[in-house]
Write an enzyme that holds these catalytic residues in place. Structure first.
Site, mmCIF file in Angstrom:
data_model
loop_
_atom_site.group_PDB
_atom_site.id
_atom_site.type_symbol
_atom_site.label_atom_id
_atom_site.label_comp_id
_atom_site.label_asym_id
_atom_site.label_seq_id
_atom_site.Cartn_x
_atom_site.Cartn_y
_atom_site.Cartn_z
ATOM 1 N NE ARG A 52 43.662 58.541 38.485
ATOM 2 C CZ ARG A 52 43.374 59.033 37.270
ATOM 3 N NH1 ARG A 52 43.553 58.286 36.184
ATOM 4 N NH2 ARG A 52 42.911 60.246 37.130
ATOM 5 N N GLY A 53 48.500 53.622 39.571
ATOM 6 C CA GLY A 53 48.639 52.160 39.619
ATOM 7 C C GLY A 53 49.219 51.579 40.887
ATOM 8 C CD GLU A 108 55.868 53.046 38.301
ATOM 9 O OE1 GLU A 108 54.751 53.199 38.840
ATOM 10 O OE2 GLU A 108 56.222 53.699 37.307
ATOM 11 C CG ASP A 112 55.894 47.794 29.626
ATOM 12 O OD1 ASP A 112 56.294 46.656 29.370
ATOM 13 O OD2 ASP A 112 55.112 48.415 28.879
ATOM 14 N NE ARG A 174 43.183 52.998 38.148
ATOM 15 C CZ ARG A 174 44.320 53.197 37.491
ATOM 16 N NH1 ARG A 174 45.383 52.496 37.821
ATOM 17 N NH2 ARG A 174 44.405 54.063 36.518
HETATM 18 P P1 5GP Z 1 57.035 52.215 31.160
HETATM 19 O O1 5GP Z 1 57.263 53.688 31.067
HETATM 20 O O2 5GP Z 1 58.065 51.493 32.005
HETATM 21 O O3 5GP Z 1 56.900 51.590 29.788
HETATM 22 O O4 5GP Z 1 55.634 51.951 31.777
HETATM 23 C C1 5GP Z 1 55.257 52.420 32.968
HETATM 24 C C2 5GP Z 1 53.744 52.525 33.073
HETATM 25 O O5 5GP Z 1 53.050 51.873 31.989
HETATM 26 C C3 5GP Z 1 53.281 51.823 34.316
HETATM 27 O O6 5GP Z 1 53.387 52.648 35.448
HETATM 28 C C4 5GP Z 1 51.856 51.468 33.952
HETATM 29 O O7 5GP Z 1 51.020 52.557 34.227
HETATM 30 C C5 5GP Z 1 51.888 51.237 32.452
HETATM 31 N N1 5GP Z 1 51.961 49.791 32.139
HETATM 32 C C6 5GP Z 1 52.989 49.126 31.576
HETATM 33 N N2 5GP Z 1 52.722 47.823 31.441
HETATM 34 C C7 5GP Z 1 51.471 47.640 31.940
HETATM 35 C C8 5GP Z 1 50.613 46.475 32.089
HETATM 36 O O8 5GP Z 1 50.919 45.327 31.753
HETATM 37 N N3 5GP Z 1 49.399 46.717 32.658
HETATM 38 C C9 5GP Z 1 48.979 47.951 33.062
HETATM 39 N N4 5GP Z 1 47.759 48.034 33.586
HETATM 40 N N5 5GP Z 1 49.753 49.056 32.932
HETATM 41 C C10 5GP Z 1 50.989 48.887 32.378
#
Ligand code: 5GP
Length: 186
Positions: A52-53, A108, A112, A174
């Protein structure tokens, strides 16, 4: 300082402080829109929005790009735990009609660890898009654990948790027009 915004907000039991202002975000999203339009020429891309982000970022970015194109949505969540790492749970899968033979612009909110994209991109590639352009509003390179080819990045940020402008903390935040960072606990 965030204009018309408080210096500190609370969501659940956590405190957050201003990090990126509405103005910072708006200026950068306009630049990204122009860059996207430049890269895609007069093409009609297929925008794929990661729910949803990314929904608020995508709405502003697509309008800033002035590009015509179809818009569709995808929703995934990551598995936790070492054995299932690298897999993604598909809640709303990409529709092949919007991917096969198309110039896909994947939007996206944040990369992270990179695990979500590492798992999701192959799922998109099997549908044979003409091209994939991955654009993320935020990137935390210091948290990244696997390589991901990102084409456009809004802001490179430190490895701290952020909320606002579509990103939540456990369901909250959000709607915030600016982006806030988790306050130091000590
Ligand atoms: P990844 O798979 O790259 O570790 O993370 C992707 C997802 O983790 C992002 O689409 C998001 O939903 C969540 N995420 C990672 N870091 C953050 C952050 O600092 N804040 C928030 N709200 N979500 C995060």
């Amino acid at each position: 300082m965030v204009s018309n915004s408080p210096d500190r907000i609370r969501l659940h039991e956590r405190s957050f402080t201003p990090f990126l202002t509405e103005e910072d975000i708006s200026l950068r999203v306009k630049e990204l829109g122009q860059e996207l339009a430049f890269r895609l020429g007069n093409g009609e891309p297929s925008f794929l929005i990661m729910l949803r982000g990314a929904f608020i970022f995508a709405a502003d970015l697509i309008r800033a790009s002035r590009l015509n194109g179809q818009i569709s949505f995808v929703r995934t969540s990551s598995y936790h735990g070492t054995e299932t790492e690298g897999k993604v749970r598909m809640h709303l899968a990409p529709d092949p009609i919007h991917v096969t033979g198309k110039d896909v612009v994947l939007i996206e909110d944040i990369v992270d660890s990179g695990l979500t994209m590492q798992a999701f991109l192959p799922e998109l590639e099997v549908l044979n898009p003409k091209s994939i352009t991955l654009i993320t509003l935020l990137h935390k390179p210091e948290s990244q654990r696997v390589p991901v080819k990102i084409d456009l990045i809004g802001f490179v940020i430190p490895p701290k948790f952020v909320v606002g402008y579509g990103l939540d903390y456990d369901g909250l935040g959000r709607q915030l027009p600016a982006i806030y960072q988790l306050a130091e606990e000590f």
